[in-house]
Design a protein around this motif. Structure first.
Motif, PDB file in Angstrom:
ATOM      1  N   LEU A  26      35.064   1.768   8.321  1.00  0.00           N
ATOM      2  CA  LEU A  26      35.796   3.143   8.946  1.00  0.00           C
ATOM      3  C   LEU A  26      35.117   3.455  10.181  1.00  0.00           C
ATOM      4  O   LEU A  26      35.636   3.933  11.043  1.00  0.00           O
ATOM      5  CB  LEU A  26      35.226   4.436   8.090  1.00  0.00           C
ATOM      6  N   ALA A  27      33.785   3.142  10.372  1.00  0.00           N
ATOM      7  CA  ALA A  27      33.217   3.460  11.724  1.00  0.00           C
ATOM      8  C   ALA A  27      32.734   2.825  12.538  1.00  0.00           C
ATOM      9  O   ALA A  27      32.097   3.105  13.444  1.00  0.00           O
ATOM     10  CB  ALA A  27      32.016   4.352  11.145  1.00  0.00           C
ATOM     11  N   SER A  28      32.918   1.285  12.311  1.00  0.00           N
ATOM     12  CA  SER A  28      32.459   0.553  13.504  1.00  0.00           C
ATOM     13  C   SER A  28      33.186   0.820  14.761  1.00  0.00           C
ATOM     14  O   SER A  28      34.279   0.634  14.708  1.00  0.00           O
ATOM     15  CB  SER A  28      32.810  -1.006  13.081  1.00  0.00           C
ATOM     16  N   GLY A  29      32.301   1.122  15.722  1.00  0.00           N
ATOM     17  CA  GLY A  29      33.072   1.357  17.087  1.00  0.00           C
ATOM     18  C   GLY A  29      33.489   2.893  17.264  1.00  0.00           C
ATOM     19  O   GLY A  29      34.258   3.114  18.108  1.00  0.00           O
ATOM     20  N   GLN A  30      33.534   3.743  16.061  1.00  0.00           N
ATOM     21  CA  GLN A  30      34.007   4.808  15.902  1.00  0.00           C
ATOM     22  C   GLN A  30      33.051   5.929  15.517  1.00  0.00           C
ATOM     23  O   GLN A  30      33.096   6.287  14.181  1.00  0.00           O
ATOM     24  CB  GLN A  30      35.305   5.081  15.075  1.00  0.00           C
ATOM     25  N   PRO A  31      32.101   6.512  16.470  1.00  0.00           N
ATOM     26  CA  PRO A  31      31.099   7.230  15.683  1.00  0.00           C
ATOM     27  C   PRO A  31      31.652   8.660  15.307  1.00  0.00           C
ATOM     28  O   PRO A  31      30.902   9.358  14.855  1.00  0.00           O
ATOM     29  CB  PRO A  31      30.072   7.393  17.169  1.00  0.00           C
ATOM     30  N   GLN A  32      32.702   8.966  15.798  1.00  0.00           N
ATOM     31  CA  GLN A  32      33.534  10.253  15.624  1.00  0.00           C
ATOM     32  C   GLN A  32      33.683  10.540  13.756  1.00  0.00           C
ATOM     33  O   GLN A  32      34.174  11.703  13.465  1.00  0.00           O
ATOM     34  CB  GLN A  32      34.432  10.725  16.006  1.00  0.00           C
ATOM     35  N   VAL A  33      33.738   9.424  13.063  1.00  0.00           N
ATOM     36  CA  VAL A  33      34.070   9.458  11.800  1.00  0.00           C
ATOM     37  C   VAL A  33      33.071  10.257  10.868  1.00  0.00           C
ATOM     38  O   VAL A  33      31.559  10.084  11.247  1.00  0.00           O
ATOM     39  CB  VAL A  33      34.146   8.047  11.111  1.00  0.00           C
ATOM     40  N   SER A  34      33.265  11.318  10.370  1.00  0.00           N
ATOM     41  CA  SER A  34      32.456  12.271   9.645  1.00  0.00           C
ATOM     42  C   SER A  34      31.467  11.750   8.604  1.00  0.00           C
ATOM     43  O   SER A  34      31.861  10.660   7.887  1.00  0.00           O
ATOM     44  CB  SER A  34      33.275  13.377   9.154  1.00  0.00           C
ATOM     45  N   ARG A  35      30.277  12.224   8.359  1.00  0.00           N
ATOM     46  CA  ARG A  35      29.387  11.764   7.378  1.00  0.00           C
ATOM     47  C   ARG A  35      30.260  12.041   5.919  1.00  0.00           C
ATOM     48  O   ARG A  35      29.950  11.159   5.182  1.00  0.00           O
ATOM     49  CB  ARG A  35      28.038  12.484   7.290  1.00  0.00           C
ATOM     50  N   ASP A  36      30.829  12.850   5.878  1.00  0.00           N
ATOM     51  CA  ASP A  36      31.431  13.200   4.476  1.00  0.00           C
ATOM     52  C   ASP A  36      32.520  12.344   3.978  1.00  0.00           C
ATOM     53  O   ASP A  36      32.559  11.750   3.010  1.00  0.00           O
ATOM     54  CB  ASP A  36      32.318  14.569   4.525  1.00  0.00           C
ATOM     55  N   ILE A  37      33.207  11.735   5.001  1.00  0.00           N
ATOM     56  CA  ILE A  37      34.281  10.780   4.761  1.00  0.00           C
ATOM     57  C   ILE A  37      33.524   9.442   4.492  1.00  0.00           C
ATOM     58  O   ILE A  37      34.023   8.679   3.462  1.00  0.00           O
ATOM     59  CB  ILE A  37      35.156  10.490   6.232  1.00  0.00           C
ATOM     60  N   LEU A  38      32.608   8.952   5.256  1.00  0.00           N
ATOM     61  CA  LEU A  38      31.902   7.868   5.092  1.00  0.00           C
ATOM     62  C   LEU A  38      31.186   7.835   3.424  1.00  0.00           C
ATOM     63  O   LEU A  38      31.373   6.833   2.642  1.00  0.00           O
ATOM     64  CB  LEU A  38      30.873   7.702   5.863  1.00  0.00           C
ATOM     65  N   GLU A  39      30.665   9.010   3.250  1.00  0.00           N
ATOM     66  CA  GLU A  39      30.056   9.241   1.807  1.00  0.00           C
ATOM     67  C   GLU A  39      31.033   9.023   0.816  1.00  0.00           C
ATOM     68  O   GLU A  39      30.768   8.514  -0.291  1.00  0.00           O
ATOM     69  CB  GLU A  39      29.280  10.584   1.750  1.00  0.00           C
TER      70      GLU A  39
END
Length: 129
Positions: A26-39
């Motif tokens: 999800l987030a490699s190179g995209q720091p804007q992905v929310s922690r909630d989505i990652l979790e």
């Protein structure tokens, strides 16, 4: 196809591996992905993997092999921006678990592929030396 069960069995390091996998897809190179989505995605990966724990343990194997399988997927198959699709993960993990914890009898033709896998494993292990 291996039929996973739903009995909760501890799998050492599983949560951390799933969090790392979620970050890669999800987030490699995209720091804007929310922690909630990652979790949330990490929890989905964890639940999928945990479904195999009873099968693995029931065959006398260390459930941590599931964690190691996820790290293998991170290294070899997970790509940035794969998103939240779970099908690739289910299929790949099912295949890896079947290789590590065989649950079906193979024909001679099907088993011949295991020799190819063994050669590939040997080559990969030599790369670590």
């Amino acid at each position: 196809m291996i039929e996973p069960t739903h009995e909760p069995i501890h799998v050492p390091g599983l949560r951390e591996a799933c969090e790392e996998l979620a970050h890669v897809v999800l987030a490699s190179g995209q720091p804007q992905v929310s922690r909630d989505i990652l979790e949330t995605l990490a929890s989905r990966f964890e639940a999928e993997a945990a479904d195999f724990a009873a099968l693995v343990a029931g065959n006398g194997r260390d459930t941590a092999l599931l964690t190691r399988a996820i790290y293998y997927l991170i290294d070899a198959h997970a790509l940035p921006l794969m998103g939240t699709d779970m099908e690739w993960f289910r299929q790949a993990l099912n295949c890896l678990v079947e290789l590590a914890v065989p649950g079906i009898a193979l024909s001679a033709k099907g088993a011949a592929f295991l020799e190819d896998v063994a050669v590939g494993i040997e080559q990969s292990m030599q790369d670590l030396e």
